[in-house]
Scaffold this motif. Structure first.
Motif, PDB file in Angstrom:
ATOM      1  N   ASN A   1      42.956  20.432 -57.105  1.00 29.02           N
ATOM      2  CA  ASN A   1      42.461  21.429 -56.153  1.00 29.02           C
ATOM      3  C   ASN A   1      43.600  22.121 -55.398  1.00 29.02           C
ATOM      4  O   ASN A   1      43.423  23.231 -54.887  1.00 29.02           O
ATOM      5  N   LEU A   2      44.774  21.469 -55.340  1.00 30.02           N
ATOM      6  CA  LEU A   2      45.928  22.092 -54.676  1.00 30.02           C
ATOM      7  C   LEU A   2      46.341  23.367 -55.396  1.00 30.02           C
ATOM      8  O   LEU A   2      47.049  24.203 -54.838  1.00 30.02           O
ATOM      9  N   ASP A   3      45.909  23.507 -56.648  1.00 32.55           N
ATOM     10  CA  ASP A   3      46.238  24.694 -57.447  1.00 32.55           C
ATOM     11  C   ASP A   3      45.809  25.983 -56.756  1.00 32.55           C
ATOM     12  O   ASP A   3      46.501  26.986 -56.819  1.00 32.55           O
ATOM     13  N   GLN A   4      44.679  25.963 -56.097  1.00 36.68           N
ATOM     14  CA  GLN A   4      44.215  27.199 -55.455  1.00 36.68           C
ATOM     15  C   GLN A   4      44.513  27.206 -53.956  1.00 36.68           C
ATOM     16  O   GLN A   4      44.243  28.193 -53.285  1.00 36.68           O
ATOM     17  N   ILE A   5      45.076  26.132 -53.432  1.00 34.45           N
ATOM     18  CA  ILE A   5      45.324  26.030 -52.002  1.00 34.45           C
ATOM     19  C   ILE A   5      46.810  26.080 -51.678  1.00 34.45           C
ATOM     20  O   ILE A   5      47.236  26.712 -50.719  1.00 34.45           O
ATOM     21  N   ALA A   6      47.628  25.424 -52.491  1.00 37.69           N
ATOM     22  CA  ALA A   6      49.052  25.323 -52.162  1.00 37.69           C
ATOM     23  C   ALA A   6      49.949  26.021 -53.181  1.00 37.69           C
ATOM     24  O   ALA A   6      50.664  26.958 -52.861  1.00 37.69           O
ATOM     25  N   VAL A   7      49.931  25.559 -54.420  1.00 34.96           N
ATOM     26  CA  VAL A   7      50.828  26.105 -55.441  1.00 34.96           C
ATOM     27  C   VAL A   7      50.006  26.670 -56.598  1.00 34.96           C
ATOM     28  O   VAL A   7      49.174  25.991 -57.148  1.00 34.96           O
ATOM     29  N   GLY A   8      50.265  27.880 -56.956  1.00 35.75           N
ATOM     30  CA  GLY A   8      49.531  28.441 -58.096  1.00 35.75           C
ATOM     31  C   GLY A   8      48.975  29.822 -57.792  1.00 35.75           C
ATOM     32  O   GLY A   8      49.594  30.553 -57.039  1.00 35.75           O
ATOM     33  N   PRO A   9      47.845  30.189 -58.384  1.00 32.08           N
ATOM     34  CA  PRO A   9      46.982  29.398 -59.253  1.00 32.08           C
ATOM     35  C   PRO A   9      47.454  29.371 -60.710  1.00 32.08           C
ATOM     36  O   PRO A   9      47.838  30.395 -61.260  1.00 32.08           O
ATOM     37  N   PHE A  10      47.409  28.149 -61.279  1.00 32.48           N
ATOM     38  CA  PHE A  10      47.761  27.944 -62.687  1.00 32.48           C
ATOM     39  C   PHE A  10      46.525  27.617 -63.525  1.00 32.48           C
ATOM     40  O   PHE A  10      46.654  27.034 -64.606  1.00 32.48           O
ATOM     41  N   LEU A  11      45.346  27.888 -63.028  1.00 30.42           N
ATOM     42  CA  LEU A  11      44.057  27.607 -63.677  1.00 30.42           C
ATOM     43  C   LEU A  11      43.739  26.113 -63.717  1.00 30.42           C
ATOM     44  O   LEU A  11      42.798  25.712 -64.395  1.00 30.42           O
ATOM     45  N   LEU A  12      44.527  25.296 -63.010  1.00 36.56           N
ATOM     46  CA  LEU A  12      44.255  23.853 -63.023  1.00 36.56           C
ATOM     47  C   LEU A  12      42.965  23.531 -62.278  1.00 36.56           C
ATOM     48  O   LEU A  12      42.385  22.467 -62.458  1.00 36.56           O
TER      49      LEU A  12
ATOM     50  N   GLU B   1      32.254  26.166 -66.938  1.00 39.98           N
ATOM     51  CA  GLU B   1      33.247  27.252 -67.037  1.00 39.98           C
ATOM     52  C   GLU B   1      32.624  28.508 -67.647  1.00 39.98           C
ATOM     53  O   GLU B   1      32.803  29.619 -67.132  1.00 39.98           O
ATOM     54  N   LEU B   2      31.883  28.337 -68.738  1.00 39.30           N
ATOM     55  CA  LEU B   2      31.300  29.500 -69.413  1.00 39.30           C
ATOM     56  C   LEU B   2      30.228  30.167 -68.559  1.00 39.30           C
ATOM     57  O   LEU B   2      30.148  31.385 -68.466  1.00 39.30           O
ATOM     58  N   MET B   3      29.379  29.338 -67.947  1.00 41.35           N
ATOM     59  CA  MET B   3      28.297  29.924 -67.149  1.00 41.35           C
ATOM     60  C   MET B   3      28.835  30.642 -65.909  1.00 41.35           C
ATOM     61  O   MET B   3      28.239  31.600 -65.448  1.00 41.35           O
ATOM     62  N   LEU B   4      29.976  30.147 -65.376  1.00 38.54           N
ATOM     63  CA  LEU B   4      30.540  30.749 -64.162  1.00 38.54           C
ATOM     64  C   LEU B   4      31.801  31.542 -64.494  1.00 38.54           C
ATOM     65  O   LEU B   4      32.698  31.667 -63.665  1.00 38.54           O
ATOM     66  N   ILE B   5      31.866  32.082 -65.695  1.00 36.53           N
ATOM     67  CA  ILE B   5      33.080  32.743 -66.173  1.00 36.53           C
ATOM     68  C   ILE B   5      33.444  33.966 -65.328  1.00 36.53           C
ATOM     69  O   ILE B   5      34.616  34.329 -65.208  1.00 36.53           O
ATOM     70  N   SER B   6      32.452  34.586 -64.714  1.00 27.47           N
ATOM     71  CA  SER B   6      32.741  35.804 -63.947  1.00 27.47           C
ATOM     72  C   SER B   6      33.110  35.518 -62.496  1.00 27.47           C
ATOM     73  O   SER B   6      33.400  36.438 -61.743  1.00 27.47           O
ATOM     74  N   VAL B   7      33.123  34.224 -62.115  1.00 27.37           N
ATOM     75  CA  VAL B   7      33.440  33.886 -60.719  1.00 27.37           C
ATOM     76  C   VAL B   7      34.937  33.576 -60.613  1.00 27.37           C
ATOM     77  O   VAL B   7      35.414  32.648 -61.260  1.00 27.37           O
ATOM     78  N   PRO B   8      35.709  34.349 -59.825  1.00 30.58           N
ATOM     79  CA  PRO B   8      37.139  34.050 -59.687  1.00 30.58           C
ATOM     80  C   PRO B   8      37.352  32.780 -58.873  1.00 30.58           C
ATOM     81  O   PRO B   8      36.508  32.423 -58.059  1.00 30.58           O
ATOM     82  N   SER B   9      38.492  32.114 -59.112  1.00 28.00           N
ATOM     83  CA  SER B   9      38.697  30.818 -58.461  1.00 28.00           C
ATOM     84  C   SER B   9      39.527  30.909 -57.190  1.00 28.00           C
ATOM     85  O   SER B   9      39.729  29.910 -56.523  1.00 28.00           O
ATOM     86  N   SER B  10      40.046  32.071 -56.858  1.00 20.67           N
ATOM     87  CA  SER B  10      40.899  32.126 -55.664  1.00 20.67           C
ATOM     88  C   SER B  10      40.274  33.016 -54.593  1.00 20.67           C
ATOM     89  O   SER B  10      39.303  33.714 -54.849  1.00 20.67           O
ATOM     90  N   GLY B  11      40.871  32.961 -53.389  1.00 22.73           N
ATOM     91  CA  GLY B  11      40.372  33.790 -52.300  1.00 22.73           C
ATOM     92  C   GLY B  11      39.016  33.310 -51.796  1.00 22.73           C
ATOM     93  O   GLY B  11      38.638  32.160 -52.001  1.00 22.73           O
TER      94      GLY B  11
ATOM     95  N   SER C   1      48.992  30.089 -50.060  1.00 20.33           N
ATOM     96  CA  SER C   1      48.918  29.052 -49.025  1.00 20.33           C
ATOM     97  C   SER C   1      48.568  29.660 -47.672  1.00 20.33           C
ATOM     98  O   SER C   1      49.013  30.761 -47.352  1.00 20.33           O
ATOM     99  N   LEU C   2      47.809  28.900 -46.916  1.00 22.61           N
ATOM    100  CA  LEU C   2      47.432  29.307 -45.563  1.00 22.61           C
ATOM    101  C   LEU C   2      46.780  30.684 -45.512  1.00 22.61           C
ATOM    102  O   LEU C   2      47.012  31.469 -44.597  1.00 22.61           O
ATOM    103  N   TRP C   3      45.995  30.961 -46.517  1.00 20.14           N
ATOM    104  CA  TRP C   3      45.200  32.186 -46.549  1.00 20.14           C
ATOM    105  C   TRP C   3      44.242  32.173 -45.351  1.00 20.14           C
ATOM    106  O   TRP C   3      43.622  31.148 -45.067  1.00 20.14           O
ATOM    107  N   SER C   4      44.165  33.261 -44.627  1.00 21.70           N
ATOM    108  CA  SER C   4      43.275  33.290 -43.460  1.00 21.70           C
ATOM    109  C   SER C   4      42.481  34.595 -43.442  1.00 21.70           C
ATOM    110  O   SER C   4      42.871  35.567 -44.088  1.00 21.70           O
ATOM    111  N   TYR C   5      41.391  34.592 -42.691  1.00 23.76           N
ATOM    112  CA  TYR C   5      40.544  35.792 -42.645  1.00 23.76           C
ATOM    113  C   TYR C   5      41.188  36.930 -41.893  1.00 23.76           C
ATOM    114  O   TYR C   5      40.993  38.088 -42.203  1.00 23.76           O
TER     115      TYR C   5
END
Lengths: 211, 265
Positions: free
Chosen positions: A14-25, A53-63, B42-46
């Motif tokens: 889960n750190l992939d989308q929070i800290a380092v990445g995103p690398f699709l992990l 993954e397939l059913m939610l293929i149109s949902v982006p994982s970041s932001g 990191s630290l994305w905020s609204y």
């Protein structure tokens, strides 16, 4: 113990989308497959992750995405592998339960992220005051807090959800479970139809407004 | 994409320091910016979105160009405002801003307001390009391609699919990030003229056609393998109709479960 182990894997990915990445992990396919492998049934984890993954293929994982895809893939794989009876109905029940959990988790995440505004102000104030190491400290603190939050949430929800899936598999009439087995057979078809619709949408966007 | 032309302001007057024509970014600085840009989210905020990721990524540039701590803090304050773009195309903007900050530090007539305006005006279009190219086209296309590869090699298909998905996508995105940073740094504000030469929209269209073709092929196999081909075909048609009418994909597992359940009875 197994809940903590799977939670650890989820928290790390889960750190992939929070800290380092995103690398699709943090995509459901990857989280589902790796949790399945850790629990000893990689193909079943892969199947659950691929379905999500397939059913939610149109949902982006970041932001500010609508749902926590990593949690959906991870929980679906965990419950499908650890369920009382290894059958298609277990995968269907696991995914049906994982989707609202992912949605609720993201709603809670949004509340936490609103506090980031204060965190950001604190960092800028620190930089202005000449404390440059505050950038590293803030990123490390934030990642560590998020890691622990993800770990605890996954361990708790996977424990409770497994009870629900097992209860359903034990108590539902056999006819219902057979029907759900048929539903599992349709998952791949539904997933690829969703992917087809997604690519179609790239050519002809959905019209939501009235002329 | 419209990028404002730098104003006549001289850097030395604005920052209260004598410009140093010899100051320049090194290759190590750019490598550091590149590596730090992986923590852009990191630290994305609204309130300010990716402003902390922006500051963190660009810090090696500030450190090199502004050795004085007070001056560096002032520059950081200028750059701490709202910023939001796609994490993979952010490196292009980082490169452009690094180049402009370097020119300003060397005493060239580059206005700080113009640097911030360039950052702002590039973020929107590049965000849209990143979303369309990476999230909406490349990632799904590579996923479907990887599944097809896994179906071709039946033994150990799950890890072939997984590795192919991760390796191909990440190789592409890392190359685009690194290349974007270099192109942005070398071309500065001229990067916009360089980027519009690339027929991205045409590539996205072709990618979508390729994706549809692969999906239809696999869908035909999946329908044939479903417990009843007629039910599989009906399910595929219903799903496409449902999603094209604006239905949420979150309901698809429920739809599949209900279809299987009622079809069985």
């Amino acid at each position: 113990m197994i809940y903590l182990l799977a939670g650890l894997v989820y928290a790390f990915l889960n750190l992939d989308q929070i800290a380092v990445g995103p690398f699709l992990l943090s995509r459901p396919l990857v989280v589902g497959s790796i949790i399945g492998a850790v629990l000893g049934n990689a193909p079943l984890g892969f199947t659950a992750g691929l379905s999500a993954e397939l059913m939610l293929i149109s949902v982006p994982s970041s932001g500010p995405a609508a749902t926590d895809l990593a949690l959906i893939g991870g929980l679906a794989a965990f419950w499908a592998v650890e369920a009382y009876a290894s059958r298609g109905a277990a995968v269907v029940l696991a995914l049906l339960l994982a989707v609202p959990c992912g949605w609720a988790s993201r709603r809670a995440d949004l509340l936490i992220r609103r506090q980031n505004d204060r965190f950001g102000d604190w960092i800028v104030d620190g930089l202005t005051a000449g404390r440059e190491r505050i950038l590293w400290k803030a990123l490390a603190t934030w990642s560590a807090l998020w890691f622990v939050k993800a770990w605890v949430v996954f361990a708790a929800v996977s424990f409770l959800g497994l009870k629900v899936v097992d209860w359903c598999l034990n108590r539902f009439p056999l006819r219902v479970l057979d029907g759900l087995d048929r539903g599992a057979d349709l998952f791949l078809v539904v997933g690829f139809a969703a992917a087809l619709s997604h690519f179609w949408g790239r050519l002809r966007p959905v019209r939501t407004e009235q002329p | 994409m419209t990028i404002p032309v730098p104003g006549p302001d001289v850097r030395g007057e604005a920052d209260g320091k004598v410009p140093d024509a010899g100051v320049a970014l090194t290759r190590t600085d750019l490598v550091q910016v590149f590596l730090r840009s992986f923590m852009f989210q990191s630290l994305w905020s609204y309130q300010r979105m990716q402003n902390v990721g922006w500051l963190f990524s660009l810090w090696p540039v500030f450190r090199r160009l502004h050795p004085d701590q007070e001056e560096r803090a002032r520059v950081a304050q200028d750059h701490a405002g709202y910023f939001n773009t796609h994490p993979y195309t952010a490196d292009i903007i980082l490169g452009v801003v690094a180049s402009l900050e370097e020119k300003r530090a060397q005493g060239n007539p580059v206005d700080r307001e113009a640097i911030l305006a360039a950052r702002k005006s590039m973020s929107g279009p590049l965000s849209a390009v990143g979303e369309t190219v990476f999230w909406a086209t490349l990632a799904p296309l590579i996923l479907i391609g990887s599944v097809v590869l896994g179906l071709v090699f039946r033994r150990g298909s799950w890890w072939i699919t997984l590795l192919s998905y991760l390796i191909v996508f990440n190789l592409l995105h890392v190359v685009v990030k690194g290349g974007g940073l270099l192109v942005g740094y070398r071309r500065g504000l001229d990067v916009a003229a360089f980027l519009v030469q690339w027929p991205v929209q045409r590539w996205v269209g072709r990618g979508a056609w390729l994706g549809m073709g692969l999906c239809l092929g696999v869908l035909a196999v999946a329908v044939a393998r479903a417990w009843h081909p007629a039910a599989g075909t009906a399910a595929a048609v219903v799903v496409v109709f449902f999603l094209r009418r604006g239905g949420s994909p979150l309901f698809l597992p429920l739809l599949a479960a209900a279809a299987g359940f009622f079809a069985f009875h």
